[in-house]
Motif scaffolding. Structure first.
Motif: not given
Ligand code: MG
Ligand code: 2PG
Length: 433
Positions: A165, A245, A290-291, A316, A339, A341, A392
């Motif tokens: 991604q 990611d 990430e992930d 994440d 991460l 959020k 990020k």
């Molecule tokens: Mg992510």
């Protein structure tokens, strides 16, 4: 009523950067302090995130948030009106109590977060303090974060041309936030120049402003980014390193137990995907992944973490800013960074608790925007006040992204010599901040 008691709430439907409705809210205090907040929204969301309430129905093709807006001015307003805005934990507990579910699915995590953030902004306003300083723990110095900046996009943010991604630059050699943004800007220019020479349409940009070129493979995106860094006149690895990611949940086929790299026509087991990532790390200066694997592939996350131990491994979808899931990761050795959020969990206090739990377990923390963002910049202040060390936000283009970068540039400029900068020391393993 005291000056800092909540007297009024107001809410409305606003649009996010994808043009999708989102919740905006204003909290007004008895003494005149005010705070407004607009909440973001994800596309590659984890199954275990708090639930964003959408209307269904015809308006905005079912994506409207009028019910969440009604919940802000209805049951949630009733729960917080008259309470002292300076007691953030109390406000957030009242929001949770009014909702009554663990995932905030009754009244909506979007409604909850809008009040939670508007409240802290109103309290900071009443105190006459910038938000970053208001949210800081007593005695904690403000710390500008190391940015990771999106340069090339794939997956759910770019029509799935490639599977991974985000391909991001990490300006590891920069000694201030301002310098780091300059490096990211140069890498964007350099990468776009190389992409154009290779025949790609660089006007195609993805949800977070990254280049959305239809590249032939995931590895070719790494090659393009590395070439872009060199084109910018920077030393690969020492001036500028790479983060990715993978967002592996998005291409995991649970029935088959396989990761489907559709752009390359390959199906991989967990071990094979980790092995693939290991080979990318051998060939490119990757400092953060990430992930790596899917959100519930816990056992393989643990073995994958030991295999890839030299780099930052960021959860994440795995952790979804949820303390219980983070604790499971800490206990089982899954990932070495989180991460964060705020809209994955729904309140400021819960997001802060995840940051503190990670910091005491020496997991690095990366505060993150969503792919559907807004012009609001509260995220930048939280990164500085909470000393997350990393942030990020997407690319250096598009106003919903630059709103955060610009706020951080402003804070660093205003603080002058008093500005601390996390730099590359913020990265796991062994974060040094
Ligand atoms: Mg992510
Ligand atoms: O996966 C992510 O990390 C985010 C931000 O890049 O995307 P989304 O908001 O779509 O979940």
């Amino acid at each position: 009523m005291n000056n800092t008691d909540i007297s009024e709430l107001f809410a409305w439907e606003a649009l996010d950067s994808r043009g999708t409705p989102t919740v905006a809210c204003e909290v007004v205090l008895a003494g005149g302090g005010r705070g407004t907040a607009i909440v973001p929204s994800g596309a590659s969301t984890g199954t275990h995130e708090a639930v964003e309430l959408r209307d269904g129905g015809e308006r905005y093709g079912g994506r409207g948030v009028s019910a969440a807006v009604a919940n802000v001015v209805g049951p949630l307003a009733d729960a917080v009106r008259g309470r002292d805005a300076t007691g953030q934990a109390d406000i957030d507990a009242a929001i949770r109590w009014a909702d009554g579910t663990a995932d905030l699915s009754a009244l909506g995590a979007n409604a909850a977060l809008a009040i939670s953030i508007a409240n802290v902004k109103a309290a900071a306003d009443a105190a006459g303090e910038p938000l970053y300083s208001y949210v800081a723990e007593a005695g904690a110095e403000p710390l500008l974060p190391l940015p990771m900046v999106n340069i090339i996009s794939g997956g759910a943010h770019a029509g799935r041309a490639i599977d991974v991604q985000d391909f991001l630059v990490v300006p590891v050699g920069a000694s201030s936030f301002t310098e780091a943004i300059d490096v990211a800007w140069r890498v964007r220019r350099g990468t776009a120049a190389v992409a154009e020479e290779r025949g790609y349409n660089v006007a195609l940009v993805a949800d977070e402003g990254g280049l959305a070129a239809p590249l032939p493979s995931n590895r070719s995106a790494l090659e393009l980014l590395a070439a872009g860094i060199e084109r910018a006149g920077l030393q690969l690895g020492t001036d500028a390193a790479i983060a990715i990611d993978v967002a592996a949940t998005e291409f995991y086929n649970a029935e088959k137990g396989r990761y489907e790299l559709a752009s390359e026509g390959r199906e991989l087991t967990s071990d094979e995907l980790v092995e693939e990532l290991r080979s990318w790390c051998a060939d490119f200066p990757i400092v953060s992944i990430e992930d790596v694997l899917a959100e519930d592939d816990w056992d393989n996350w643990t073995t994958g973490t030991s295999t890839l131990a030299k780099v930052q491994l960021l959860g994440d979808d795995l952790f979804v800013t949820n303390s219980a899931r983070l604790n499971r990761g800490i206990e089982t050795g899954a990932a070495n960074a989180v991460l964060v959020k705020p809209n994955q969990v729904g309140t400021l206090s819960d997001a802060c608790e995840v940051v503190r739990a990670a910091q005491s377990a020496r997991y690095a923390t990366v505060l993150s925007a969503r792919s559907g963002e807004t012009e609001d910049s509260w995220l930048a202040d939280l990164a500085v006040g909470w000393r997350t060390g990393q942030i990020k936000v997407g690319s250096t283009m598009r106003s919903e992204r630059t709103a955060k970068w610009n706020r951080l540039l402003e804070i660093e400029a205003r603080l002058g010599a008093r500005a601390g900068y996390a730099g590359a020391a913020a990265l796991s393993p062994n974060p040094g901040i």
